[in-house]
Design an enzyme around this catalytic site. Structure first.
Site, PDB file in Angstrom:
ATOM      1  N   LYS A  76       5.668 -11.695  -8.953  1.00 56.46           N
ATOM      2  CA  LYS A  76       6.080 -10.310  -8.756  1.00 56.46           C
ATOM      3  C   LYS A  76       7.385 -10.054  -9.500  1.00 56.46           C
ATOM      4  O   LYS A  76       8.392 -10.722  -9.253  1.00 56.46           O
ATOM      5  CB  LYS A  76       6.263 -10.023  -7.267  1.00 56.46           C
ATOM      6  CG  LYS A  76       6.520  -8.559  -6.963  1.00 56.46           C
ATOM      7  CD  LYS A  76       6.384  -8.277  -5.474  1.00 56.46           C
ATOM      8  CE  LYS A  76       6.418  -6.778  -5.205  1.00 56.46           C
ATOM      9  NZ  LYS A  76       6.214  -6.462  -3.792  1.00 56.46           N
ATOM     10  N   GLY A 132       5.846  -0.240  -5.229  1.00 51.92           N
ATOM     11  CA  GLY A 132       7.111   0.469  -5.311  1.00 51.92           C
ATOM     12  C   GLY A 132       8.228  -0.361  -5.899  1.00 51.92           C
ATOM     13  O   GLY A 132       9.194   0.178  -6.425  1.00 51.92           O
ATOM     14  N   ASP A 185       7.415  -3.482   6.578  1.00 53.78           N
ATOM     15  CA  ASP A 185       6.444  -2.816   5.703  1.00 53.78           C
ATOM     16  C   ASP A 185       5.037  -3.355   5.949  1.00 53.78           C
ATOM     17  O   ASP A 185       4.336  -3.756   5.024  1.00 53.78           O
ATOM     18  CB  ASP A 185       6.834  -2.996   4.239  1.00 53.78           C
ATOM     19  CG  ASP A 185       6.187  -1.941   3.338  1.00 53.78           C
ATOM     20  OD1 ASP A 185       5.727  -0.911   3.868  1.00 53.78           O
ATOM     21  OD2 ASP A 185       6.128  -2.156   2.120  1.00 53.78           O
ATOM     22  N   GLY A 216       7.724  -3.084  -8.170  1.00 47.63           N
ATOM     23  CA  GLY A 216       7.483  -3.571  -9.519  1.00 47.63           C
ATOM     24  C   GLY A 216       6.051  -4.035  -9.698  1.00 47.63           C
ATOM     25  O   GLY A 216       5.156  -3.710  -8.917  1.00 47.63           O
TER      26      GLY A 216
END
Length: 692
Positions: free
Chosen positions: A371, A352, A467, A354
């Site tokens: 990332k 979500g 998360d 990248g």
């Protein structure tokens, strides 16, 4: 004639021994040491004669040892000799107040220290030999990073290390001044020249470490340690220094050194030693000033301006606030080279936030994951990077290590340790290339739980991950589970109330109370961990849309089987029945407890770890994990309308970040479709692995 020759050889051996118990040396700088000093790693002697053990390169080590070993132990009675050393050192960090890692005065059986690692190992040992008695290693470490694994007391300490990087004793750095009566704090990362004395008395078996900012030795040491080094020392040992860098980099300098066996080493006159270079500075403003001042004609001025514009487009522009941010800041050029220009062939993940690329750092050949995050808000970027500074200091064997970062205009790049086996979701869903055994799954569960306990309770601040899911659990080369992707993490002080924020995360792992309070807590992390436990055992996602109009809500399905007395029917069939039944049932029960709708009924992570270790038995009577709206599902199979209701409970929350600058355009469109009431889009949304 033969008799005379024999007497001559005897006299020669007595008068000129190879190793003498009274040997000593003194170096006021190292310019003319010749072959007396042996260097390896990145260590080098600079032109002014100062010995530099490391530079500003990440994850490197440097060694400097006296080339000839000393006799440290009496071969007759096995007793260690006394010794004394004095040396002047300075630690100059790449960025002010952000040093890493440290250095150590070292007595070792070898001057090469083969197999030693950088970072927290200080170039002395590695993860396999750390703590082994056969190391025969003695070191006094000067460490500027607090490492959880080695139980460091702070990021500014001196410690005694015997055969291990877990110090036998350590103290925060200080020194005495003004007639040896006043103790003052001392920062290792200050860049100041510090003189250190390490004295060992083999008669009283006492080791003293003394520090000073002057040439005079204080009467009071900062550290005294009763120890007999006779079992540690071999007959002949090497003396020297070892240093390393990690996420952050420092140059470690030695400007002078004296050493003596069975006597007092000579103190050093700091004023006569080579000077220490200052830390790196940003010379860009100075270059611009001189460039524009040289524009004395119209034609020349136009040429300079055009040239500077071209350079500005391709270079990394560093704003003043970025200079105070750690961990290590990579240049865009480094990361571009590491990933082969961010080629699609190196793309290993797409989330979500990248893209994630595999890379190899040009200087160290270290494998990394890069990332790339796109963001249009400069303010949001600054706040996000400020949190990265804190997250970059997290140290735990079950967390993916953040190595550094880079900003190029509106793009942010995070550099992590490369996990060769990828994410856990690829091994438990659909048709994995490798079926994880129960032993491997249980080890992963315990590892992630340990890492989450560290985040919630054992670090200096409380860290809420926000998360937790299989896609964010990464596996190293030995299939150890490491929790990664801290892009959504929130931090607050222990004992304080977390602030209200936007609801972010992944559907199926979001605790129900988030829609009402907007406050992420450690308990909301526990809820997500409960979902992770169930999906690891069952091999299924928390919410599945496969055979419309029915959807599977995993926690309710597991609870239904529990009530029926057929709980083992939920276990992943790919395990073929090869598992420890007691462990599986315990994990399923724990998953249901963590997934409870009421935060107060969920265990905390310390209790979870105790359950997993078998230290505390789980309760026999289980409480139903309520349905999202407060009612219980009759079955684990929910209608499409029910699944839509679950989703809308989040969409209707006042705390939901419906249009986030970090979201993709595709996802923003999907949110609009959802709010318009499209049933097909609602169902499809449950199959995606995206953040709000």
């Amino acid at each position: 004639m033969a008799k005379k020759l024999f007497l001559f050889l005897v006299l020669l051996s007595v008068s000129s021994p190879v190793f003498s118990q009274s040997e000593e040396f003194t170096f006021h700088g190292f310019k003319d040491v010749g072959k007396n000093i042996s260097l390896n790693g990145v260590a080098e002697i600079e032109q002014n004669g100062i010995l530099r053990l490391t530079n500003y390169t990440s994850a490197v080590l440097g060694h400097a040892f006296y080339s000839i070993p000393f006799e440290f132990k009496n071969s007759t009675n096995g007793k260690a000799f006394s010794f004394s050393t004095a040396f002047a050192f300075a630690i100059v960090p790449e960025y002010a107040k952000l040093g890493g890692h440290g250095f150590a005065f070292t007595i070792a059986k070898s001057k090469e220290l083969k197999g030693a690692l950088p970072r927290q190992y200080l170039g002395l040992l590695n993860e396999k030999d750390n703590g082994n008695f056969s190391n025969h290693l003695f070191a006094v470490e000067f460490d500027s990073v607090s490492d959880y694994e080695f139980k460091d007391i702070s990021d500014n300490h001196v410690g005694i290390d015997i055969n291990s990087l877990v110090s036998n004793i350590s103290v925060n750095v200080s020194c005495f001044s003004q007639g040896n009566s006043i103790e003052q704090k001392l920062n290792l990362r200050s860049g100041k020249i510090v003189q250190a004395w390490v004295d060992y008395d083999s008669v009283s078996n006492l080791l003293n470490v003394t520090l000073s900012l002057s040439s005079s030795k204080p009467n009071v040491p900062i550290l005294s340690f009763p120890v007999d080094l006779s079992p540690i020392f071999l007959e002949y040992m090497y003396v020297g220094f070892s240093a390393s860098t990690g996420l952050l980099a420092s140059s470690h300098y030695i400007s002078g050194w004296s050493f003596k066996i069975n006597g007092q080493a000579q103190s050093l006159d700091l004023s006569s030693l080579p000077s220490v270079p200052r830390s790196k500075k940003n010379h860009l403003p100075l270059i611009l000033v001189y460039s524009f001042s040289a524009a004395v004609s119209v034609a020349l001025a136009i040429g300079i301006v055009l040239y500077m514009i071209k350079k500005f487009v391709t270079m990394d522009v560093i704003e003043p606030w970025e200079l105070d941010i750690g961990p290590h800041r990579y240049s865009y050029r480094e990361l571009k080279k590491a990933t082969g220009g961010f080629k699609d062939e190196e793309l290993i993940g797409l989330g979500g936030f990248g893209r994630v690329y595999k890379g190899t750092l040009p200087n160290t050949n270290a494998k990394v994951a890069v990332k790339q995050i796109n963001n249009g808000s400069k303010r949001g970027m600054r706040e996000f990077i400020s949190e990265i500074e804190t997250i970059g200091r997290l140290r735990h064997r079950n967390l993916v290590q953040l190595l550094g970062w880079c900003r190029r205009r509106d793009d942010l790049f995070l550099v992590y340790d490369f996990m060769s086996n990828g994410s856990l979701d690829k091994y438990i869903f659909d048709e994995p290339k490798l079926i994880l055994s129960w032993e491997q799954r249980f080890k992963i569960i315990k590892g992630v739980a340990s890492g989450l306990l560290y985040l919630h309770e054992e670090w200096e601040q409380t860290v809420i991950h926000r998360d937790i899911k299989a896609g964010n659990v990464l596996l190293d080369s030995e299939l150890n589970g490491r929790l990664g992707d801290f892009g959504l993490a929130k931090l607050y002080e222990h004992g304080t109330d977390p602030s209200t924020t936007k609801v972010v995360g992944t559907l199926g792992y979001l605790a129900p109370e988030l829609t009402k309070t907007g406050k992420p807590t450690t308990s909301s992390d526990v809820f997500a961990f409960g979902a992770l436990l169930l999906e690891i055992v069952c091999g299924r996602k928390p919410i599945e849309v496969k055979a419309l109009p029915e959807e599977l809500i995993l926690v309710d399905w597991v609870w239904e089987k529990w009530q029926e007395g057929s709980i083992l029917e939920v276990v992943d069939t790919r395990l073929r029945g090869e598992y420890d039944e007691g462990e599986v049932v315990m994990v399923l029960k724990l998953g249901l407890m963590c997934s409870n709708n009421a935060p107060a009924k969920r265990p905390n992570m310390r209790q979870v770890v105790s359950f997993l270790k078998g230290e505390v038995p789980l309760q026999e009577v289980m409480v139903a994990p309520d349905e999202y709206g407060g009612k219980k599902f009759v079955s684990g199979r929910a209608t499409s309308a029910r699944a839509d209701k679950v989703l809308h409970s989040y969409l209707e929350s006042p705390y939901l970040e419906k249009v986030s600058s970090w979201s993709s355009v595709y996802h923003c469109k999907r949110v609009v479709d959802l709010e318009a009431g499209s049933t097909s889009t609602l169902s499809a949304s449950l199959t995606e692995d995206e953040r709000f």
